[in-house]
Design an enzyme around this catalytic site. Sequence first.
Site, PDB file in Angstrom:
ATOM      1  N   LYS A 133      38.338  43.468  41.724  1.00 55.08           N
ATOM      2  CA  LYS A 133      38.045  44.226  42.922  1.00 55.08           C
ATOM      3  C   LYS A 133      38.995  45.451  42.953  1.00 55.08           C
ATOM      4  O   LYS A 133      40.088  44.892  43.540  1.00 55.08           O
ATOM      5  CB  LYS A 133      37.691  43.507  44.126  1.00 55.08           C
ATOM      6  CG  LYS A 133      36.773  44.305  45.173  1.00 55.08           C
ATOM      7  CD  LYS A 133      37.052  45.362  45.537  1.00 55.08           C
ATOM      8  CE  LYS A 133      38.220  45.631  46.662  1.00 55.08           C
ATOM      9  NZ  LYS A 133      38.448  47.056  47.181  1.00 55.08           N
ATOM     10  N   GLY A 146      48.720  43.818  47.340  1.00 55.64           N
ATOM     11  CA  GLY A 146      48.533  44.719  48.186  1.00 55.64           C
ATOM     12  C   GLY A 146      49.493  44.646  49.591  1.00 55.64           C
ATOM     13  O   GLY A 146      50.426  44.005  49.238  1.00 55.64           O
ATOM     14  N   SER A 147      48.874  44.876  50.653  1.00 54.56           N
ATOM     15  CA  SER A 147      49.444  44.712  52.008  1.00 54.56           C
ATOM     16  C   SER A 147      49.966  43.387  52.296  1.00 54.56           C
ATOM     17  O   SER A 147      48.949  42.380  52.088  1.00 54.56           O
ATOM     18  CB  SER A 147      49.013  45.823  53.040  1.00 54.56           C
ATOM     19  OG  SER A 147      47.760  45.158  53.288  1.00 54.56           O
ATOM     20  N   THR A 148      50.869  43.170  53.203  1.00 57.62           N
ATOM     21  CA  THR A 148      51.335  41.973  53.683  1.00 57.62           C
ATOM     22  C   THR A 148      50.153  41.518  54.617  1.00 57.62           C
ATOM     23  O   THR A 148      49.955  40.261  54.689  1.00 57.62           O
ATOM     24  CB  THR A 148      52.557  41.648  54.239  1.00 57.62           C
ATOM     25  OG1 THR A 148      53.513  42.177  53.136  1.00 57.62           O
ATOM     26  CG2 THR A 148      53.006  40.578  54.906  1.00 57.62           C
ATOM     27  N   VAL A 190      46.818  42.198  54.729  1.00 54.60           N
ATOM     28  CA  VAL A 190      45.672  41.711  54.118  1.00 54.60           C
ATOM     29  C   VAL A 190      45.991  40.438  53.367  1.00 54.60           C
ATOM     30  O   VAL A 190      45.367  39.459  53.401  1.00 54.60           O
ATOM     31  CB  VAL A 190      44.958  43.029  53.105  1.00 54.60           C
ATOM     32  CG1 VAL A 190      43.747  42.454  52.431  1.00 54.60           C
ATOM     33  CG2 VAL A 190      44.643  43.960  53.955  1.00 54.60           C
ATOM     34  N   GLY A 191      47.002  40.398  52.746  1.00 58.54           N
ATOM     35  CA  GLY A 191      47.659  38.996  52.096  1.00 58.54           C
ATOM     36  C   GLY A 191      47.491  37.840  53.216  1.00 58.54           C
ATOM     37  O   GLY A 191      47.083  36.940  52.609  1.00 58.54           O
ATOM     38  N   GLU A 239      51.047  39.260  45.536  1.00 56.73           N
ATOM     39  CA  GLU A 239      52.169  40.211  45.447  1.00 56.73           C
ATOM     40  C   GLU A 239      52.028  41.417  46.879  1.00 56.73           C
ATOM     41  O   GLU A 239      51.100  41.978  46.708  1.00 56.73           O
ATOM     42  CB  GLU A 239      52.022  40.973  44.164  1.00 56.73           C
ATOM     43  CG  GLU A 239      51.918  40.161  42.899  1.00 56.73           C
ATOM     44  CD  GLU A 239      53.580  40.138  42.287  1.00 56.73           C
ATOM     45  OE1 GLU A 239      53.731  39.144  41.764  1.00 56.73           O
ATOM     46  OE2 GLU A 239      54.244  41.067  42.729  1.00 56.73           O
ATOM     47  N   CYS A 265      55.683  49.048  45.696  1.00 58.52           N
ATOM     48  CA  CYS A 265      56.214  48.182  46.541  1.00 58.52           C
ATOM     49  C   CYS A 265      57.644  47.779  45.895  1.00 58.52           C
ATOM     50  O   CYS A 265      58.250  47.400  46.889  1.00 58.52           O
ATOM     51  CB  CYS A 265      55.457  47.062  46.008  1.00 58.52           C
ATOM     52  SG  CYS A 265      55.261  46.723  44.064  1.00 58.52           S
ATOM     53  N   GLU A 291      57.763  48.666  56.185  1.00 56.48           N
ATOM     54  CA  GLU A 291      57.650  49.262  54.756  1.00 56.48           C
ATOM     55  C   GLU A 291      56.789  50.576  54.945  1.00 56.48           C
ATOM     56  O   GLU A 291      55.792  50.525  55.594  1.00 56.48           O
ATOM     57  CB  GLU A 291      56.569  48.230  53.875  1.00 56.48           C
ATOM     58  CG  GLU A 291      56.370  48.873  52.524  1.00 56.48           C
ATOM     59  CD  GLU A 291      55.476  48.182  51.739  1.00 56.48           C
ATOM     60  OE1 GLU A 291      54.319  47.619  52.237  1.00 56.48           O
ATOM     61  OE2 GLU A 291      55.720  47.920  50.682  1.00 56.48           O
TER      62      GLU A 291
HETATM   63  P1  NAD Z   1      45.764  46.938  51.225  1.00 59.00           P
HETATM   64  O1  NAD Z   1      46.067  45.519  51.490  1.00 59.00           O
HETATM   65  O2  NAD Z   1      45.116  47.740  52.071  1.00 59.00           O
HETATM   66  O3  NAD Z   1      44.569  46.724  49.905  1.00 59.00           O
HETATM   67  C1  NAD Z   1      44.842  46.325  48.527  1.00 59.00           C
HETATM   68  C2  NAD Z   1      43.316  45.834  48.215  1.00 59.00           C
HETATM   69  O4  NAD Z   1      42.879  44.847  48.856  1.00 59.00           O
HETATM   70  C3  NAD Z   1      42.392  47.008  48.064  1.00 59.00           C
HETATM   71  O5  NAD Z   1      41.561  46.622  46.849  1.00 59.00           O
HETATM   72  C4  NAD Z   1      41.496  46.512  49.238  1.00 59.00           C
HETATM   73  O6  NAD Z   1      40.288  47.164  49.087  1.00 59.00           O
HETATM   74  C5  NAD Z   1      41.725  45.092  49.338  1.00 59.00           C
HETATM   75  N1  NAD Z   1      40.983  44.589  50.757  1.00 59.00           N
HETATM   76  C6  NAD Z   1      41.539  45.228  51.759  1.00 59.00           C
HETATM   77  N2  NAD Z   1      40.988  44.479  53.023  1.00 59.00           N
HETATM   78  C7  NAD Z   1      40.724  43.289  52.349  1.00 59.00           C
HETATM   79  C8  NAD Z   1      40.117  41.953  52.819  1.00 59.00           C
HETATM   80  N3  NAD Z   1      40.145  41.923  54.014  1.00 59.00           N
HETATM   81  N4  NAD Z   1      40.020  41.145  51.896  1.00 59.00           N
HETATM   82  C9  NAD Z   1      40.133  41.215  50.602  1.00 59.00           C
HETATM   83  N5  NAD Z   1      40.691  42.527  50.158  1.00 59.00           N
HETATM   84  C10 NAD Z   1      40.708  43.483  50.914  1.00 59.00           C
HETATM   85  O7  NAD Z   1      46.935  47.523  50.272  1.00 59.00           O
HETATM   86  P2  NAD Z   1      46.908  49.161  49.640  1.00 59.00           P
HETATM   87  O8  NAD Z   1      46.876  50.140  50.882  1.00 59.00           O
HETATM   88  O9  NAD Z   1      45.867  49.348  48.718  1.00 59.00           O
HETATM   89  O10 NAD Z   1      48.298  49.033  49.047  1.00 59.00           O
HETATM   90  C11 NAD Z   1      49.692  49.309  49.700  1.00 59.00           C
HETATM   91  C12 NAD Z   1      50.192  47.762  49.711  1.00 59.00           C
HETATM   92  O11 NAD Z   1      50.104  47.217  48.474  1.00 59.00           O
HETATM   93  C13 NAD Z   1      51.602  47.965  50.094  1.00 59.00           C
HETATM   94  O12 NAD Z   1      51.959  47.093  51.383  1.00 59.00           O
HETATM   95  C14 NAD Z   1      52.444  47.817  49.091  1.00 59.00           C
HETATM   96  O13 NAD Z   1      53.715  47.255  49.173  1.00 59.00           O
HETATM   97  C15 NAD Z   1      51.471  46.571  48.409  1.00 59.00           C
HETATM   98  N6  NAD Z   1      51.768  46.440  47.170  1.00 59.00           N
HETATM   99  C16 NAD Z   1      52.525  45.354  46.440  1.00 59.00           C
HETATM  100  C17 NAD Z   1      52.656  45.434  45.161  1.00 59.00           C
HETATM  101  C18 NAD Z   1      53.606  44.216  44.621  1.00 59.00           C
HETATM  102  O14 NAD Z   1      53.445  43.902  43.532  1.00 59.00           O
HETATM  103  N7  NAD Z   1      54.146  43.230  45.232  1.00 59.00           N
HETATM  104  C19 NAD Z   1      52.247  46.289  44.382  1.00 59.00           C
HETATM  105  C20 NAD Z   1      51.645  47.323  44.717  1.00 59.00           C
HETATM  106  C21 NAD Z   1      51.355  47.592  46.308  1.00 59.00           C
END
Ligand code: NAD
Length: 498
Positions: free
Chosen positions: A186, A239-241, A243-244, A262, A296, A394
């Site tokens: 996804k 993605g973001s902490t 949503v993580g 990550e 990131c 961040e």
């Molecule tokens: P995000 O967390 O908003 O989204 C990441 C992904 O998660 C997208 O595909 C999004 O559609 C999906 N998502 C959103 N809500 C969700 C939910 N409730 N359940 C499941 N999936 C969901 O992050 P972003 O804005 O796309 O990216 C930026 C963030 O990602 C920053 O915080 C950055 O540090 C982090 N990031 C980390 C790494 C790493 O390797 N550590 C790499 C790249 C980005």
Amino acid sequence: MDKTTRSLSLPEAPREFGFWLDGVWEAGRDFFDRSSPGHGTPVTRIPKCTVDDLNAAVSAARRAFEDRSWAGLPGAERAGVLLRTAEILRRRRDEIAYWEVLENGKPIAQARGEIDHAIACFEVGAGAARMLHGDSFNSLGDNLFGMVLREPVGVVGLITPWNFPFLILCERVPFILASGCTMVVKPSEVTSATTLLLGEILAEAGLPKGVYNVVTGSGRTIGQALTEHPDVDMLSFTGSTGVGRSVVHAAADSNFKKLGLELGGKNPIMVFADADLEDAADAAAFGISFNTGQCCVSSSRLIVDRRVALEFEKLLAAKMNKIVVGDPLHETTQVGAITTDAQNQTILSYIEKGKGEGARVVTGGSALDLGRGSYIAPTLFTGVKREMSIARDEIFGPVLSSFQFETVEEAIQLANDTVYGLAASVWSKNIDTALTVSRRVRAGRFWVNCIMAGGPEMPLGGFKQSGWGREAGIYGVEEYTQVKSVHVEIGKRNHWIK
Ligand code: NAD
């Protein structure tokens, strides 16, 4: 905009994509329209999939896992598919880079470099597929022999962000495939094109149907449903902490699926007085501006020795002023557009907060008006205090906060003063300082007299709230395996009932 160094043009009409299910394109019914962040022009139409589409993709991945059409192959045959994928990517490099630029806004030269890195990921993944092995215990006595098998976890859900749509995908997919797992991906709803294109590339390379599926849609619907899905064995989320955290809850509330996370970072770059200051300034300018700081592992906290701080900040500001910010399709552009309007607003609001909290702008500090698209000047703040939001949060943009230290201990303490632990960089010609700092700062990736260096042989991942587990290299493949202990008795059983 200056068109002199632009050899590529925008598409005449947005390209409509299907989604990738069980080895074929499926037509979308409803769509997201995506405009190029660098130009404001519509470039792609991406299907808004339904939860039924997702369920079909998980079923396809489950069938492809259970029928052993992938997991049952010798590692050498899996490696063959990965190597053929690398070859096709080499052939289609410029085309993939083009769609990446149109949806993400990053410079074309950088995007091509990222496809090269993706090719290397497939090559390293191919090696890992052949080398993956378990262990044996010949030490359990003459009557018992122990084997440790590595088995693929099963069906993997893979959720990726918009900042490096293809690179982050390819730092995972070859290693998931090397392990023998199948998957449902996804991608971010704003940058799905290249993740979809990888479907047809893998099929051409000979990947069996159902092993790689892509379901596009929003995080709230498709992402959430994937994390909650009871038939997904493992979820890799980048993605973001925030949503993580919700992914962890969803996994706990469904089937306790294994998780790889990550997440975010607030990464230090530490500059000691004995460093090559010219080199360190160039690295600091790159570390905060690369991918418009939407990275990131961006080095967003400069921690500099008080004795050289003024000289260093001057060198750095001069470097940052020379960065070429502009049209992502120009060959000479170094920093492109901010990927989404929401992210643009977030970065600009942090710049205002920094000013409001009393930090001083040395360079940058505002949006750049290039006629169309969203651009922000690489920004350096000095006089930053630890409690300020620009010191702690961040920002995910080209905004660097500078701090000063007097002792090595103080530098380490400042570097560790964050909830994150993704990456760090140290600049010193003193081996004792460099090694002490590398061992004491809590971060998953460390660069000594370099920054963002390395290849897919090396593992990546974070300490603390930057995540769980590691991706890439042999560590990355092992992450997608389960370990099974097999005990074999040799000879006659020593009976319990005499
Ligand atoms: P995000 O967390 O908003 O989204 C990441 C992904 O998660 C997208 O595909 C999004 O559609 C999906 N998502 C959103 N809500 C969700 C939910 N409730 N359940 C499941 N999936 C969901 O992050 P972003 O804005 O796309 O990216 C930026 C963030 O990602 C920053 O915080 C950055 O540090 C982090 N990031 C980390 C790494 C790493 O390797 N550590 C790499 C790249 C980005």
